[in-house]
Design a protein around this motif. Sequence first.
Motif, mmCIF file in Angstrom:
data_model
loop_
_atom_site.group_PDB
_atom_site.id
_atom_site.type_symbol
_atom_site.label_atom_id
_atom_site.label_comp_id
_atom_site.label_asym_id
_atom_site.label_seq_id
_atom_site.Cartn_x
_atom_site.Cartn_y
_atom_site.Cartn_z
ATOM 1 N N HIS B 65 -18.926 -25.232 -13.408
ATOM 2 C CA HIS B 65 -20.017 -26.143 -13.042
ATOM 3 C C HIS B 65 -20.467 -25.775 -11.641
ATOM 4 O O HIS B 65 -19.707 -25.222 -10.855
ATOM 5 N N ILE B 67 -22.210 -26.775 -7.899
ATOM 6 C CA ILE B 67 -22.149 -27.866 -6.945
ATOM 7 C C ILE B 67 -23.160 -27.611 -5.844
ATOM 8 O O ILE B 67 -23.168 -26.533 -5.257
ATOM 9 N N HIS B 92 -16.975 -35.793 -11.162
ATOM 10 C CA HIS B 92 -16.037 -36.109 -10.090
ATOM 11 C C HIS B 92 -16.683 -35.896 -8.735
ATOM 12 O O HIS B 92 -17.767 -35.321 -8.618
ATOM 13 N N HIS B 94 -17.108 -34.357 -5.032
ATOM 14 C CA HIS B 94 -16.902 -33.079 -4.357
ATOM 15 C C HIS B 94 -16.814 -33.304 -2.859
ATOM 16 O O HIS B 94 -17.491 -34.169 -2.322
ATOM 17 N N CYS B 105 -13.362 -29.474 -5.404
ATOM 18 C CA CYS B 105 -13.484 -30.473 -6.445
ATOM 19 C C CYS B 105 -12.379 -31.504 -6.254
ATOM 20 O O CYS B 105 -11.243 -31.156 -5.933
HETATM 21 MN MN LIG Z 1 -16.138 -29.918 -9.377
#
Ligand SMILES: [Mn+2]
Lengths: 138, 138
Positions: B65, B67, B92, B94, B105
């Motif tokens: 993923h 960010i 979640h 970061h 993460c």
């Molecule tokens: Mn993450």
Amino acid sequence: MTENIEEMLTRKDINPTAMRLLVLDFLLKQSSAISLTDLEKGLDPSDRITLYRALKKFEEKGLVHSIDDGSGATKYALCENDCEAGHHHDLHVHFFCNTCRETSCLPKHHIPQITLPDGFKTEEVNLIVKGVCNKCVQ
Amino acid sequence: MTENIEEMLTRKDINPTAMRLLVLDFLLKQSSAISLTDLEKGLDPSDRITLYRALKKFEEKGLVHSIDDGSGATKYALCENDCEAGHHHDLHVHFFCNTCRETSCLPKHHIPQITLPDGFKTEEVNLIVKGVCNKCVQ
DNA sequence: AATAGTTTGCAATACCATTGCGCTATAGTT
DNA sequence: AACTATAGCGCAATGGTATTGCAAACTATT
Ligand SMILES: [Mn+2]
Ligand SMILES: [Mn+2]
Ligand SMILES: [Zn+2]
Ligand SMILES: [Zn+2]
């Protein structure tokens, strides 16, 4: 009316030049946060760099805050609260509409307390909610 | 060992080319999220665009993923959960360390429910906490 | 008027993200 | 094995944003 704008600048210890009055006037007319490019288009023809420095000065003096909404371009919006030079108090949620691509401040929505693992110290929190805004929802 | 990496790719419906194996291997060795430039330096000499497309493919297939930590460069990290192609489930927090500039993460820290004004529909939430990480705090 | 400090406009630079395109490697087919 | 279709790779090019340097223009002050 112009005096009002001028006062807003002087109260923040910003020299009210012609350009800065134009920029603040433009900012006051917005209903959502704007990018430098938006500002440039709105005040065409104006020098982009000059506008950039006006926004930076405003931010530094606590008149506007900047928002990183993930669109690639930093957005700027007037501070609601009594932000001071250097210290901003706009710890609110920002909303990015995936439809109209407008970014809005949600000053009534404060950022919830985030508890971190041991040893982590929070200095700043950036919370962006993305979705469909009230104008675009059908 | 290499088979393990290869399986990770095939399980996600990603053709396990030499480049992609290298990229995934590099990602597995990281303790924090990395940028494309980090990857490029780590796998030097490799073509930046090829690495870019590998990351994009991984993201598309639900293996990593991305960010947006506000640093200017998108960071990438392996998905913890069973993310599917197109649908990521890494909701979640970061953390961006202002000292070492590393992004981590915090998969155990779920994003709190945000209630929005009427008419707003949430599709995605991006929550970045900035401060000092556990390695940099003294 | 001369001077000092501030603001502005233009040029230049540095990244980052993304696409086009031809070449190559590979996989599938006959 | 030869052939073909597809996918991946590497290089070039483009577009956008952020940021700084510098000299000219402007303001305020002595
Ligand atoms: Mn993450
Ligand atoms: Mn705001
Ligand atoms: Zn909208
Ligand atoms: Zn750190």
